[in-house]
Write a protein that holds these residues in place. Structure first.
Motif, PDB file in Angstrom:
ATOM      1  N   ALA A   1      12.167  10.016   5.355  1.00  0.00           N
ATOM      2  CA  ALA A   1      11.375  11.090   4.755  1.00  0.00           C
ATOM      3  C   ALA A   1      11.238  10.869   3.247  1.00  0.00           C
ATOM      4  N   LYS A   2      12.332  10.448   2.621  1.00  0.00           N
ATOM      5  CA  LYS A   2      12.287  10.183   1.167  1.00  0.00           C
ATOM      6  C   LYS A   2      11.292   9.082   0.868  1.00  0.00           C
ATOM      7  N   LEU A   3      11.375   8.037   1.676  1.00  0.00           N
ATOM      8  CA  LEU A   3      10.498   6.884   1.499  1.00  0.00           C
ATOM      9  C   LEU A   3       9.028   7.296   1.616  1.00  0.00           C
TER      10      LEU A   3
ATOM     11  N   TYR B   1       0.803  -1.231   0.000  1.00  0.00           N
ATOM     12  CA  TYR B   1       0.000   0.000   0.000  1.00  0.00           C
ATOM     13  C   TYR B   1       0.829   1.270   0.000  1.00  0.00           C
ATOM     14  N   ASN B   2       2.166   1.087  -0.068  1.00  0.00           N
ATOM     15  CA  ASN B   2       3.014   2.261  -0.039  1.00  0.00           C
ATOM     16  C   ASN B   2       2.756   3.100   1.225  1.00  0.00           C
ATOM     17  N   TYR B   3       2.409   2.437   2.278  1.00  0.00           N
ATOM     18  CA  TYR B   3       2.031   3.126   3.522  1.00  0.00           C
ATOM     19  C   TYR B   3       2.996   2.686   4.624  1.00  0.00           C
ATOM     20  N   VAL B   4       3.591   3.663   5.286  1.00  0.00           N
ATOM     21  CA  VAL B   4       4.604   3.355   6.296  1.00  0.00           C
ATOM     22  C   VAL B   4       3.990   3.440   7.696  1.00  0.00           C
ATOM     23  N   ILE B   5       4.169   2.379   8.459  1.00  0.00           N
ATOM     24  CA  ILE B   5       3.674   2.397   9.842  1.00  0.00           C
ATOM     25  C   ILE B   5       4.842   2.202  10.807  1.00  0.00           C
ATOM     26  N   ASP B   6       4.676   2.629  12.025  1.00  0.00           N
ATOM     27  CA  ASP B   6       5.752   2.491  13.012  1.00  0.00           C
ATOM     28  C   ASP B   6       5.667   1.106  13.661  1.00  0.00           C
ATOM     29  N   SER B   7       6.632   0.811  14.515  1.00  0.00           N
ATOM     30  CA  SER B   7       6.716  -0.530  15.081  1.00  0.00           C
ATOM     31  C   SER B   7       5.563  -0.865  16.031  1.00  0.00           C
ATOM     32  N   HIS B   8       4.971   0.130  16.673  1.00  0.00           N
ATOM     33  CA  HIS B   8       3.839  -0.148  17.562  1.00  0.00           C
ATOM     34  C   HIS B   8       2.586  -0.474  16.754  1.00  0.00           C
ATOM     35  N   THR B   9       2.347   0.383  15.760  1.00  0.00           N
ATOM     36  CA  THR B   9       1.193   0.156  14.903  1.00  0.00           C
ATOM     37  C   THR B   9       1.341  -1.192  14.195  1.00  0.00           C
ATOM     38  N   ALA B  10       2.590  -1.549  13.885  1.00  0.00           N
ATOM     39  CA  ALA B  10       2.841  -2.813  13.201  1.00  0.00           C
ATOM     40  C   ALA B  10       2.453  -4.008  14.072  1.00  0.00           C
ATOM     41  N   VAL B  11       2.623  -3.879  15.370  1.00  0.00           N
ATOM     42  CA  VAL B  11       2.191  -4.951  16.280  1.00  0.00           C
ATOM     43  C   VAL B  11       0.697  -5.189  16.069  1.00  0.00           C
ATOM     44  N   SER B  12      -0.005  -4.110  16.016  1.00  0.00           N
ATOM     45  CA  SER B  12      -1.439  -4.156  15.895  1.00  0.00           C
ATOM     46  C   SER B  12      -1.867  -4.727  14.537  1.00  0.00           C
ATOM     47  N   TYR B  13      -1.183  -4.270  13.494  1.00  0.00           N
ATOM     48  CA  TYR B  13      -1.509  -4.720  12.136  1.00  0.00           C
ATOM     49  C   TYR B  13      -1.259  -6.222  12.016  1.00  0.00           C
ATOM     50  N   SER B  14      -0.157  -6.661  12.579  1.00  0.00           N
ATOM     51  CA  SER B  14       0.194  -8.076  12.524  1.00  0.00           C
ATOM     52  C   SER B  14      -0.842  -8.924  13.276  1.00  0.00           C
ATOM     53  N   VAL B  15      -1.218  -8.465  14.448  1.00  0.00           N
ATOM     54  CA  VAL B  15      -2.186  -9.220  15.250  1.00  0.00           C
ATOM     55  C   VAL B  15      -3.554  -9.223  14.559  1.00  0.00           C
TER      56      VAL B  15
ATOM     57  N   LYS C   1      19.173   8.754   8.961  1.00  0.00           N
ATOM     58  CA  LYS C   1      18.100   7.767   8.807  1.00  0.00           C
ATOM     59  C   LYS C   1      16.741   8.455   8.674  1.00  0.00           C
ATOM     60  N   LEU C   2      16.592   9.527   9.418  1.00  0.00           N
ATOM     61  CA  LEU C   2      15.333  10.264   9.330  1.00  0.00           C
ATOM     62  C   LEU C   2      15.121  10.795   7.911  1.00  0.00           C
ATOM     63  N   GLU C   3      16.238  11.259   7.303  1.00  0.00           N
ATOM     64  CA  GLU C   3      16.137  11.756   5.921  1.00  0.00           C
ATOM     65  C   GLU C   3      15.740  10.625   4.976  1.00  0.00           C
TER      66      GLU C   3
ATOM     67  N   ASP D   1      14.772   3.292  13.042  1.00  0.00           N
ATOM     68  CA  ASP D   1      15.597   2.089  12.904  1.00  0.00           C
ATOM     69  C   ASP D   1      14.786   0.896  12.437  1.00  0.00           C
ATOM     70  N   LYS D   2      13.799   0.581  13.244  1.00  0.00           N
ATOM     71  CA  LYS D   2      13.015  -0.618  12.966  1.00  0.00           C
ATOM     72  C   LYS D   2      12.288  -0.497  11.634  1.00  0.00           C
ATOM     73  N   VAL D   3      11.779   0.684  11.362  1.00  0.00           N
ATOM     74  CA  VAL D   3      11.001   0.868  10.139  1.00  0.00           C
ATOM     75  C   VAL D   3      11.883   0.657   8.917  1.00  0.00           C
ATOM     76  N   LEU D   4      13.053   1.312   8.901  1.00  0.00           N
ATOM     77  CA  LEU D   4      13.937   1.196   7.736  1.00  0.00           C
ATOM     78  C   LEU D   4      14.477  -0.224   7.594  1.00  0.00           C
ATOM     79  N   ASN D   5      14.899  -0.814   8.698  1.00  0.00           N
ATOM     80  CA  ASN D   5      15.424  -2.176   8.633  1.00  0.00           C
ATOM     81  C   ASN D   5      14.377  -3.136   8.087  1.00  0.00           C
ATOM     82  N   SER D   6      13.149  -2.961   8.503  1.00  0.00           N
ATOM     83  CA  SER D   6      12.094  -3.875   8.063  1.00  0.00           C
ATOM     84  C   SER D   6      11.843  -3.748   6.570  1.00  0.00           C
ATOM     85  N   ILE D   7      11.894  -2.526   6.084  1.00  0.00           N
ATOM     86  CA  ILE D   7      11.638  -2.315   4.661  1.00  0.00           C
ATOM     87  C   ILE D   7      12.866  -2.692   3.836  1.00  0.00           C
ATOM     88  N   GLY D   8      14.016  -2.778   4.504  1.00  0.00           N
ATOM     89  CA  GLY D   8      15.228  -3.206   3.808  1.00  0.00           C
ATOM     90  C   GLY D   8      16.110  -2.065   3.358  1.00  0.00           C
ATOM     91  N   ILE D   9      16.046  -0.974   4.074  1.00  0.00           N
ATOM     92  CA  ILE D   9      16.911   0.161   3.727  1.00  0.00           C
ATOM     93  C   ILE D   9      17.968   0.328   4.806  1.00  0.00           C
TER      94      ILE D   9
END
Ligand SMILES: *Cc1c(COP(=O)(O)O)cnc(C)c1O
Length: 767
Positions: free
Chosen positions: A445-447, A382-396, A440-442, A423-431
């Protein structure tokens, strides 16, 4: 509406007291005695966020009356974007709750709580300082700091686990500015911090000690009912919005899935259901600290395990406080059952619970790998970026859906901006491009094709303001120590003499100088405050402790409004405070008079209200009176000052018997005239013959302004202190102020007019 303790129904208070106390005296949490019902859900469909918030706050906090509207409007002002919460749809609906100042959903409630607390103090006529102790796993800390920053009368201390929060979260807290705020790292995890704070809350001796220092404890953690209730609003709001855009029919049920730590956010969804929101399932999502998953699946709460540090630190919790509230509601307020469970939890770290509602609550958890997969899937699909907390919820949510094929529309609470956890967001997406945190914030932001939020970007170059690291077992000692290291004294302006009461009468007014004290290695400055501070130590024969002071000034300097008395009183108060003495106003008055030479300004500055005082054999005799509430003080303040020497030298050396009698009789009758607002008598009594006829010669425009004031319906005028401020007495709601202001603006460039009221409290130590 009353609020009860989850552990004892006989502990009962109204909403405002429950907010002030934060936690019930028996260690239970406050819960509403019943659930109010939304009368007609569809009638709320066009409400904006603020109005809906006011409506829901009003259902629970009826003792705050109309104030709830003001509270909601102040809380959700320009700190939030136009759309306070944002809905994002793809295979489900994400409710983005992180558009407040600190980029986590905690802002939703913590921008309300300070205003709720202030209003609660007002309705209870409580003028003590509030000390807020916060244990945080990251986001509550920053959101509390922003919420309570510069709120008068509130001191806020935040404790976070060193190494247990993300880099960005830590920087957000450590760079926090604000004189009433402290951030303290603790060696330990969140549970250690939370239980040390809770221990303080139930330690009556310690609380008495704080009270002696002028502080009443309260809490900004989600155990405070004032945090829970504002969280109901976004569930109702987003439901209505989904109806409005045609995603839902009115009355159709939804699921709500929430990444959970202390169980506050999901409990608010439960409260939303109980007041009438159509909810099918509540899905409780945990990370690897899956105590709640086990609990809802087995009925056994077992915190006897190691806390795991995860990429969703705001959920790294083993003792999920707000669950206690759910337990209470599940057994319809059978407080005995709750109490037994909570005692077991305390003594055995676990308890058994039979009464679960399996038709309503689902629970699941996500591992670190699940979190990464959820972030990646969401981005890839979906080209939609979520943080690690929201990801817990999405996964469950995903695994719930696979397991059950429940097709109910599900709202996922999205609790933090990805920029807080790059950190977690970029690592998960593979960047893995950058090593540096801010680079990393930059990348992120690009993503996401947006800018890095300004206040996160700025963290890189902000100064670290807080350096303390402590052991949780020392928390009690540290809190006292920190209070002494930094505190403020707020002292009112005073208007002395009041015409005929030469060197005798004074009134305290609601214009303040605030003095911010910090313990220091040596004395950094030498001024009237520090001088008075030192003299107080000498007066009491104690060893002087170095200190530094900053002044936030409202009282104009050398204008006859007691600004130097504010300095003396602040010096005396701060010294007494540093000596760990209870502030005894009479002692303060003795010392301050000794320093000042005469009591007419310092007495009202200390006692508040209208004070008549005299010095006899080294002792001050004084009486304090409350004047008529409809009396208003209009201070006409010029842009020049008089030299003390000139205004002393111009006074006569001798007074005739006739003038003496003239003044004595008027001085005697002035007090009853002011108390009863006897306008004619006030006019008669303010006719001084000791100093005004001489001093007014130094003030061009005196006669003109006096004449104009009377023309505009003023009661009378007098020279404030030794001048040059001219004080105009008028009746509340009269036209005098507006007319004088207008006249001065158009005709007299050198003058300004301020409308003042009597201050009743006098000087205070504030946070
Ligand atoms: C606090 C927090 C949570 C957990 O919320 P609770 O109300 O404690 O269950 C989840 N996500 C984020 C980002 C948080 O800050």
């Amino acid at each position: 509406m009353k609020f009860l303790s989850t552990r004892n129904k006989n502990i009962k208070m109204n909403g405002s007291m429950a907010i002030i106390k934060g936690i019930a005296p028996d260690g239970g949490l406050f819960v509403p005695e019943y659930f109010p019902k939304i009368e007609k859900l569809d009638s709320l469909i066009d409400y904006n966020y603020k109005d809906l918030a006011a409506y829901i706050l009003g259902l629970y906090f009826d003792d705050l009356g109309d104030k709830v509207k003001d509270i909601a409007y102040k809380a959700y002002d320009s700190k939030f974007p136009n759309e306070v919460v944002v809905l994002k749809e793809n295979d489900t609906v994400f409710l983005e709750l992180y558009h407040g100042r600190t980029h986590a959903f905690k802002d939703m409630a913590l921008s309300v709580l300070p205003h709720l607390l202030k209003a609660s103090l007002e309705v209870n006529k409580d003028n003590k300082n509030i000390l807020i102790l916060v244990a945080t796993s990251g986001d509550t800390g920053k959101a509390s700091l922003e919420g309570f920053k510069n709120i008068d009368g509130v001191r806020c201390m935040v404790f976070y686990p060193k190494g247990g929060v993300s880099k960005i979260q830590e920087l957000q807290m450590l760079t926090q500015e604000g004189d009433n705020l402290d951030v303290i790292a603790i060696n330990g995890n969140f549970d250690n911090a939370q239980s040390a704070v809770k221990k303080i809350f139930i330690d009556q001796n310690y609380k008495n000690l704080l009270l002696k220092r002028g502080y009443e404890l309260s809490s900004a953690n989600s155990i405070n009912i004032g945090r829970l209730i504002p969280q109901i609003v976004y569930y109702v709001y987003s439901y209505l919005k989904l109806v409005k855009i045609g995603k839902l029919n009115m009355g159709q049920k939804i699921n709500i899935c929430v990444p959970t730590g202390n169980f506050g956010n999901i409990l608010a969804a439960y409260y939303a259901k109980r007041i009438g929101l159509p909810i099918n399932k509540l899905i409780v999502a945990s990370n690897e600290n899956n105590v709640l998953t086990d609990f809802f699946n087995s009925g056994i709460y077992n915190s006897n395990r190691n806390l795991i540090i995860t990429s969703s630190p705001s959920m790294d919790i083993l003792i999920s406080s707000n669950l206690e509230r759910l337990l209470f509601h599940l057994v319809d307020g059978d407080t005995k059952k709750v109490k037994i469970a909570m005692e077991d939890l305390k003594n055995k770290k676990s308890y058994k619970w039979k009464d679960l509602d399996k038709s309503l609550i689902e629970a699941g958890f996500a591992t670190e790998e699940d979190i990464s997969n959820a972030i990646k899937t969401c981005y890839d699909n979906y080209n939609y970026v979520i943080d690690s907390h929201t990801a817990v919820s999405y996964s469950v949510y995903k695994s719930y859906k696979n397991r059950t094929s429940d097709n109910t529309l599900t709202l996922i609470a999205s609790t933090a901006s990805p920029f807080k956890f790059p950190d977690k967001v970029l690592n998960s997406i593979g960047i893995f491009k950058s090593k540096d945190d801010f680079k990393k914030l930059e990348d992120l932001a690009k993503l996401m094709k947006v800018d890095v939020p300004k206040n996160i970007k700025e963290l890189e170059n902000k100064k670290i303001m807080h350096h303390r690291v402590i052991d949780p077992k020392n928390m009690k000692k540290e809190v006292l120590e920190i209070l002494n290291c930094k505190f403020s004294v707020k002292v009112p302006a005073t208007s002395a003499n009041i015409g005929v009461g030469f060197d005798t009468f004074g009134v305290s007014l609601n214009l303040f100088n605030t003095f911010i004290f910090k313990k220091s290695e040596t004395f950094m400055e030498d001024n009237l405050v520090i001088d008075s501070y030192k003299k107080t130590f000498k007066y009491l024969d104690e060893d002087i402790i170095p200190i530094s002071v900053k002044i936030k000034s409202q009282v104009p300097y050398t204008r006859g409004l007691g600004s130097s008395s504010t300095c003396i009183v602040a010096g005396v108060y701060s010294a007494l405070f540093m000596m760990n003495k209870t502030i005894n106003k009479e002692l303060a008055l003795d010392i301050a008079t000794e320093i000042e030479g005469h009591p007419d300004n310092v007495a009202p500055a200390i006692m508040g209200s209208f004070v008549i005082s005299l010095k006899h054999n080294e002792h001050i005799h004084y009486r304090r009176f409350e004047l008529n509430k409809n009396l208003e003080f209009l201070a006409l303040i010029p842009n020049f000052s008089l030299s003390t020497k000139d205004s002393r030298n111009i006074l006569p050396k001798m007074i005739s018997l006739k003038d003496g009698v003239h003044n004595v009789s008027r001085a005697a009758l002035l007090t009853p005239a002011l108390v009863n607002l006897d306008k004619n008598l006030i006019k008669v009594c303010l006719d001084d013959r000791f100093h005004q006829p001489y001093r007014k010669r130094l003030i061009k425009d005196f006669d003109l302004l006096k004449e104009k004031s009377l023309e505009f319906d003023a009661i009378a005028t007098y020279l404030s202190g030794a001048g040059p401020t001219i004080m105009v007495l008028s009746e509340k709601n009269s036209k005098t102020y507006a007319m004088l202001k207008d006249y001065i603006n158009n005709n007299l460039k050198n003058w300004d007019v301020k409308k003042l009221n009597i201050d009743l409290d006098g000087a205070k130590i504030i946070s």
